[in-house]
Design a protein around this motif. Structure first.
Motif, PDB file in Angstrom:
ATOM      1  N   VAL A 256      -8.048  11.311  -1.067  1.00  0.00           N
ATOM      2  CA  VAL A 256      -8.566  10.043  -0.554  1.00  0.00           C
ATOM      3  C   VAL A 256     -10.002  10.160  -0.067  1.00  0.00           C
ATOM      4  O   VAL A 256     -10.525  11.257   0.135  1.00  0.00           O
ATOM      5  N   HIS A 261      -9.173   6.663   4.523  1.00  0.00           N
ATOM      6  CA  HIS A 261      -8.023   7.266   3.861  1.00  0.00           C
ATOM      7  C   HIS A 261      -7.122   6.259   3.162  1.00  0.00           C
ATOM      8  O   HIS A 261      -6.124   6.624   2.545  1.00  0.00           O
ATOM      9  N   HIS A 262      -7.467   4.950   3.235  1.00  0.00           N
ATOM     10  CA  HIS A 262      -6.733   3.932   2.489  1.00  0.00           C
ATOM     11  C   HIS A 262      -7.252   3.795   1.050  1.00  0.00           C
ATOM     12  O   HIS A 262      -6.656   3.090   0.252  1.00  0.00           O
ATOM     13  N   SER A 271     -13.142  15.457  -2.016  1.00  0.00           N
ATOM     14  CA  SER A 271     -12.934  14.906  -0.675  1.00  0.00           C
ATOM     15  C   SER A 271     -12.313  15.980   0.197  1.00  0.00           C
ATOM     16  O   SER A 271     -11.557  16.826  -0.278  1.00  0.00           O
ATOM     17  N   GLU A 273     -10.415  15.091   2.737  1.00  0.00           N
ATOM     18  CA  GLU A 273      -9.247  14.461   3.334  1.00  0.00           C
ATOM     19  C   GLU A 273      -8.067  14.504   2.364  1.00  0.00           C
ATOM     20  O   GLU A 273      -8.206  14.209   1.179  1.00  0.00           O
ATOM     21  N   TRP A 274      -6.901  14.861   2.889  1.00  0.00           N
ATOM     22  CA  TRP A 274      -5.687  14.903   2.056  1.00  0.00           C
ATOM     23  C   TRP A 274      -4.582  14.137   2.785  1.00  0.00           C
ATOM     24  O   TRP A 274      -4.485  14.174   3.995  1.00  0.00           O
ATOM     25  N   ILE A 275      -3.779  13.436   2.021  1.00  0.00           N
ATOM     26  CA  ILE A 275      -2.636  12.758   2.585  1.00  0.00           C
ATOM     27  C   ILE A 275      -1.392  13.305   1.901  1.00  0.00           C
ATOM     28  O   ILE A 275      -1.308  13.357   0.683  1.00  0.00           O
TER      29      ILE A 275
END
Length: 277
Positions: A256, A261-262, A271, A273-275
């Motif tokens: 994301v 993060h949306h 990136s 950021e990881w979800i």
């Protein structure tokens, strides 16, 4: 150490490993942050921890005994899946200590899935080489035992200077280590090793070339918050890309936007950021 960890888990306590060799300031910061009251330590380490805890339980290796006098018939507290199993500290990306709390359910879920992915079985003879403050050590202990394997603990002198010899002497066939440790072991000097799981450091082409042919190599990935491993490039080949972390192990992963993060990033973009779900 393995018995101590399992005892704390079973009693409903939280295992928060501390390395007595760490600077006094770091130990004090952990103790003050968590408000730890009780320490379980070997005789050699207990001295370093004195005056820091209300109680220190010294653990030795007594001879097995059939005498059950004084032992409780049952654990007084029933441990629930949502209870915290262990707490590990990491500097993260900020350099400041950050505590990561892992519940029994989270750790068990991880073990149930990454164990079979890595081929865990009663045949495992796992090298225990990671520092106890490092989350890989939790999988060395718990993943191995959960699938009926054995934990092989070398002498400290062998762990630091004669690791290949220790692997052969203990008939070790599995190692879950960082690439730096793997690069210290000449494959021809560790013929019993059959499974190697790398993690916690970037994998290099050199490491892949060294180990992909002789055995079953996995390039594992996962921040501490995901209970050690969340994805892996299983059965990595000699021509595998060092940055390939494979697919998520029994879950879903999104890459994301670092600022939102949306929003997913486009294919080919990067990136931090990881979800995970």
């Amino acid at each position: 150490m393995a018995v101590t960890i399992l005892s704390v888990f079973k009693a409903g306590g939280i295992c928060a490993p501390i390395d007595p060799a760490h600077p006094r300031g770091r130990i004090l910061e952990i103790v003050d942050t968590v408000q730890i009251k009780v320490a379980v330590a070997s005789k050699q380490s207990a001295g370093v921890l004195r005056r820091l805890f209300n109680s220190i339980i010294e653990v030795e290796n007594p001879q097995p005994s059939s005498d059950k006098t004084g032992l409780p018939e049952r654990i007084r507290k029933r441990v629930q899946p949502a209870n915290i199993a262990y707490l590990l500290f990491t500097s993260g990306s900020t350099g400041k200590l950050k505590g990561v709390l892992i519940s029994h359910s989270a750790f068990s879920t991880s073990i149930v899935h990454h164990g079979p992915a890595f081929g865990a079985s009663p045949e495992w003879r796992t090298l225990q080489v990671a520092a106890h403050t490092f989350d890989i050590s939790m999988t060395e202990f718990c993943t191995t035992l959960a699938f009926g394997g054995r934990i092989c603990v070398p002498f400290e002198a062998h762990r630091t200077n004669k690791l290949a010899a220790a692997i052969t002497a203990l008939n070790v066939n599995v190692a879950l280590v960082v690439p730096t440790v793997a690069n210290l072991i000449p494959p021809e000097q560790a013929p019993t090793l059959k499974t190697l799981v790398l993690g916690r450091e970037p994998v290099t082409k050199e490491t892949i070339s060294r180990w992909a042919n002789p055995l079953n190599l996995t390039a594992g990935y996962g921040p501490s918050e995901t209970a050690v491993y969340c994805s892996g490039n299983l059965n990595a080949s000699v021509d595998a890309h060092p940055a390939d972390i494979g697919r998520l192990i029994e879950g879903t992963m999104w890459i994301v936007n670092a600022n939102n993060h949306h929003r997913l990033v486009a294919i080919g973009c990067t990136s931090w950021e990881w979800i995970f779900q």
